[in-house]
Design a protein around this motif. Structure first.
Motif, short mmCIF file in Angstrom:
data_model
loop_
_atom_site.label_atom_id
_atom_site.label_comp_id
_atom_site.label_asym_id
_atom_site.label_seq_id
_atom_site.Cartn_x
_atom_site.Cartn_y
_atom_site.Cartn_z
N VAL A 27 0.81 -1.27 -0.13
CA VAL A 27 0.06 -0.05 -0.13
C VAL A 27 0.84 1.28 -0.09
CG1 VAL A 27 -1.73 1.34 1.32
CG2 VAL A 27 -1.86 -1.37 1.20
N ALA A 30 1.89 2.05 -3.55
CA ALA A 30 0.85 1.94 -4.61
C ALA A 30 0.43 3.19 -5.04
CB ALA A 30 -0.46 1.16 -3.84
N PHE A 33 -5.22 2.73 -4.84
CA PHE A 33 -5.69 1.82 -3.88
C PHE A 33 -7.03 1.54 -4.15
CE2 PHE A 33 -6.96 1.17 0.76
CZ PHE A 33 -6.32 0.01 0.96
N ALA A 52 -2.71 4.42 2.45
CA ALA A 52 -2.74 4.81 0.97
C ALA A 52 -2.84 6.38 0.71
CB ALA A 52 -4.04 4.41 0.52
N ILE A 59 -7.40 6.70 -4.32
CA ILE A 59 -8.31 5.66 -3.78
C ILE A 59 -9.70 5.55 -4.22
CG2 ILE A 59 -9.31 5.15 -1.47
CD1 ILE A 59 -7.00 6.95 -0.11
#
Length: 107
Positions: A27, A30, A33, A52, A59
């Motif tokens: 995470v 990333a 997410f 995140a 997100i």
């Protein structure tokens, strides 16, 4: 010894059973997410959401019930079931990759 893949109330997340450190590391790195089907009412989903957000990931929240009460960060919400979203996403990915025709599951 059979054990369901669930966290019991007297337990904590571990690397051995739940790959906690691996999940956190993924995470943190990333760009996106993607969260499917949670209300962020338990510790781990909320913790990963915070990570995140802090890491700057986009997100995307997939849920048939909008999570309007999440105050940690702004969610890009898609109001669909996981099945609807994943079928559309797979169709788009297959089309983009030039793969034609995917067998649909019978309902």
């Amino acid at each position: 010894n059979l054990r369901p893949n669930v966290l019991f109330f007297d337990e904590s997340y571990s690397e051995k059973l739940y790959k906690l450190k691996s999940a956190i590391a993924a995470v943190e790195k990333a760009d996106v997410f993607l969260v499917i089907g949670t209300t962020y009412q338990t510790n781990l989903p909320l913790r990963l959401l915070n990570i995140a957000n802090t890491s700057g990931a986009k997100i995307i929240d997939i849920n048939p019930n909008l999570n309007d009460d999440v105050a940690v960060c702004k969610l890009k919400q898609v109001k669909e079931t996981s099945t609807e979203f994943l079928e559309k996403t797979m169709d788009a990915l297959l089309k983009k990759s030039g793969v034609n025709g995917r067998r649909r599951r019978k309902k």
